[in-house]
Design a protein around this motif. Structure first.
Motif, mmCIF file in Angstrom:
data_model
loop_
_atom_site.group_PDB
_atom_site.id
_atom_site.type_symbol
_atom_site.label_atom_id
_atom_site.label_comp_id
_atom_site.label_asym_id
_atom_site.label_seq_id
_atom_site.Cartn_x
_atom_site.Cartn_y
_atom_site.Cartn_z
ATOM 1 N N ILE A 1 -4.402 1.970 -6.081
ATOM 2 C CA ILE A 1 -3.958 1.816 -7.481
ATOM 3 C C ILE A 1 -4.864 2.648 -8.405
ATOM 4 N N VAL A 2 -6.177 2.549 -8.162
ATOM 5 C CA VAL A 2 -7.107 3.294 -9.024
ATOM 6 C C VAL A 2 -6.851 4.802 -8.898
ATOM 7 N N ASP A 3 -6.659 5.272 -7.643
ATOM 8 C CA ASP A 3 -6.365 6.703 -7.437
ATOM 9 C C ASP A 3 -5.104 7.115 -8.174
ATOM 10 N N LEU A 4 -4.105 6.223 -8.155
ATOM 11 C CA LEU A 4 -2.841 6.521 -8.838
ATOM 12 C C LEU A 4 -3.072 6.606 -10.355
ATOM 13 N N LEU A 5 -3.818 5.634 -10.875
ATOM 14 C CA LEU A 5 -4.095 5.633 -12.329
ATOM 15 C C LEU A 5 -4.938 6.837 -12.745
ATOM 16 N N ASN A 6 -5.655 7.370 -11.763
ATOM 17 C CA ASN A 6 -6.473 8.561 -12.009
ATOM 18 C C ASN A 6 -5.609 9.746 -12.473
ATOM 19 N N LEU B 1 4.227 6.005 -5.302
ATOM 20 C CA LEU B 1 4.362 6.149 -6.772
ATOM 21 C C LEU B 1 3.677 7.416 -7.289
ATOM 22 N N ASN B 2 2.852 8.031 -6.416
ATOM 23 C CA ASN B 2 2.227 9.301 -6.794
ATOM 24 C C ASN B 2 3.282 10.380 -7.028
ATOM 25 N N ASN B 3 4.469 10.194 -6.427
ATOM 26 C CA ASN B 3 5.542 11.193 -6.596
ATOM 27 C C ASN B 3 6.408 10.888 -7.820
ATOM 28 N N GLU B 4 6.098 9.796 -8.519
ATOM 29 C CA GLU B 4 6.917 9.397 -9.675
ATOM 30 C C GLU B 4 6.185 9.681 -10.982
ATOM 31 N N LEU C 1 0.837 -1.202 0.000
ATOM 32 C CA LEU C 1 0.000 0.000 0.000
ATOM 33 C C LEU C 1 0.877 1.258 0.000
ATOM 34 N N GLY C 2 1.882 1.257 0.883
ATOM 35 C CA GLY C 2 2.793 2.399 0.986
ATOM 36 C C GLY C 2 3.567 2.613 -0.309
ATOM 37 N N PHE C 3 3.981 1.508 -0.931
ATOM 38 C CA PHE C 3 4.762 1.577 -2.163
ATOM 39 C C PHE C 3 3.926 2.219 -3.286
ATOM 40 N N ILE C 4 2.700 1.743 -3.430
ATOM 41 C CA ILE C 4 1.810 2.283 -4.479
ATOM 42 C C ILE C 4 1.556 3.764 -4.210
#
Lengths: 179, 226
Positions: free
Chosen positions: B152-157, B123-126, B117-120
């Motif tokens: 993951i969905v939030d990140l893909l957003n 990834l918002n900073n990448e 969870l923390g890793f994903i």
């Protein structure tokens, strides 16, 4: 932490700070309990609904959109629970008047006023649950027409009309009981 | 219609908006309802029963215990984490030399859901490339933990142009409302064209949470205006 806004508390809750839920509970328990009590007229059901509200706040914390206000989001959850309660329970007319007993014990409150409150309370419970609900959302929770319309799945204009007609119905019931 | 206008005039009055018309009847009824509202405001308020307070605090306490247990179990894994950190470093070096997909390899080495969870989340900073996005979409299909799925969905957003029919299909199969809401948020931001037919089908599901249903209605209303 108690100085944080509702929005910040929900964010910290999403990040794993469970204590935030306790602070939100302290802030909202009074108003929500009274909302449930006004609509159901049932002390036990109101307590259960209050508990269920905070279980749902925790369960759906990630579905809260941070751009929006927390207050209407919580009231939305509460009004959805009321609707679920309508569906499950047919127990709607058990009128709880325990707080009037407490009021009677207060010597500063006149007997006449207590009688008026009891009459109004009884009239409220002669309304349909949906009418009682929309009136309570309007005057007790002070929800905006927009939020009421979302909760009831109707247009804003319809929400205004429904509130007006429910209030008129309540007035009518009170008038009839005067005869 | 006439009645509606009459009721609207009453509500205007209750909301403090002056009634423009000379409708004396509306004025009189509004005054009566205002009086009724002030009586409703005077109704005594009930107090929350102490047992309800106790129940809610017990619920909160149990949540805290669950969280702490998860943290402790992670601490017990410390030597393993060290081992995996070394392994991850080797994988990272391997990536540098072999030009492999680093995020995917690092993610695979993580031992528990909180780490994943923390890793994903980080990834918002990448800046992710197409390959990373495809890998995340594949992870999303396999993943069962709702919080990881939402993250993951939030990140893909953040990459709306990469959201396609796979995403829509995943929404149709998703049973958890919080994950459904995350999918819908992403679809709302998507630059892709019309997916209203699929959303209409989705909205007809009988088990839908009301908040989810309202969100679908909101997106459909936006799409109909486009």
């Amino acid at each position: 932490m108690t100085d944080l806004t509702d929005e910040s508390l929900l964010k910290t809750l999403c990040n794993g700070e469970i204590k935030s839920l306790g602070i939100l509970y302290e802030r909202y328990k009074g108003i929500l309990h009274n909302y449930f009590l006004r609509v159901t007229g049932d002390q036990e059901a109101s307590n259960d609904l209050l508990m269920a509200t905070f279980e749902r706040i925790y369960k759906y914390r990630h579905s809260y959109e941070s751009r929006k206000k927390v207050r209407p989001w919580i009231f939305q959850i509460a009004s959805n629970l009321i609707k679920d309660h309508y569906k499950k329970s047919k127990r709607w007319v058990s009128i709880n008047t325990s707080h009037y007993k407490e009021e009677t014990m207060n010597t500063e409150v006149s007997m006449d006023r207590v009688a008026r409150h009891k009459k109004l309370h009884k009239a409220l419970h002669q309304l349909k649950p949906s009418q009682r609900n929309i009136i309570s959302m309007y005057y007790l929770l002070e929800m905006s027409y927009q939020d009421i319309s979302i909760s009831e799945n109707i247009s804003v204009n319809n929400a205004r009309i429904k509130i007006c007609r429910s209030l008129k119905k309540l007035k009518e019931i009170l008038k009839d009981s005067d005869l | 219609m006439k009645n509606e206008q009459f009721d609207n005039e009453i509500m205007d009055y209750l909301d403090g908006i002056p009634i423009n018309s000379n409708n004396q009847k509306a004025f009189q009824q509004a005054g009566e309802l205002k009086q009724l509202l002030s009586e409703l405001h005077e109704l005594p308020l009930g107090k929350v029963h102490p047992t309800t307070d106790a129940k809610v605090y017990e619920f909160i306490e149990n949540l805290e215990i669950t969280m702490n247990t998860e943290s402790k179990s992670r601490l017990k894994l410390d030597p393993k984490i060290l081992y995996f950190t070394i392994a991850a470093s080797i994988a990272l070096l391997f990536y540098v030399f072999m030009d492999n997909n680093g995020f995917e390899d690092q993610y695979r080495l993580l031992p528990s859901n909180p780490e994943k969870l923390g890793f994903i989340y980080d990834l918002n900073n990448e800046q992710l490339d197409s390959e990373d996005v495809e890998w995340l979409k594949a992870e999303l299909k396999k993943e069962t933990h709702p919080n990881i799925k939402v993250t993951i969905v939030d990140l893909l957003n953040n990459y709306p142009s990469k959201i396609d029919n796979d995403f829509l299909n995943a929404l149709q199969k998703e049973p958890i409302p919080s994950v459904q809401m995350a999918f819908l948020d992403a679809l709302e931001n998507s630059v892709n064209t019309d997916f209203s037919n699929e959303l209409v089908v989705f909205s007809q599901r009988k088990d839908l949470d009301n908040t989810v249903r309202l969100k679908v209605a909101h997106i459909l209303s936006i799409q109909s205006k486009q």
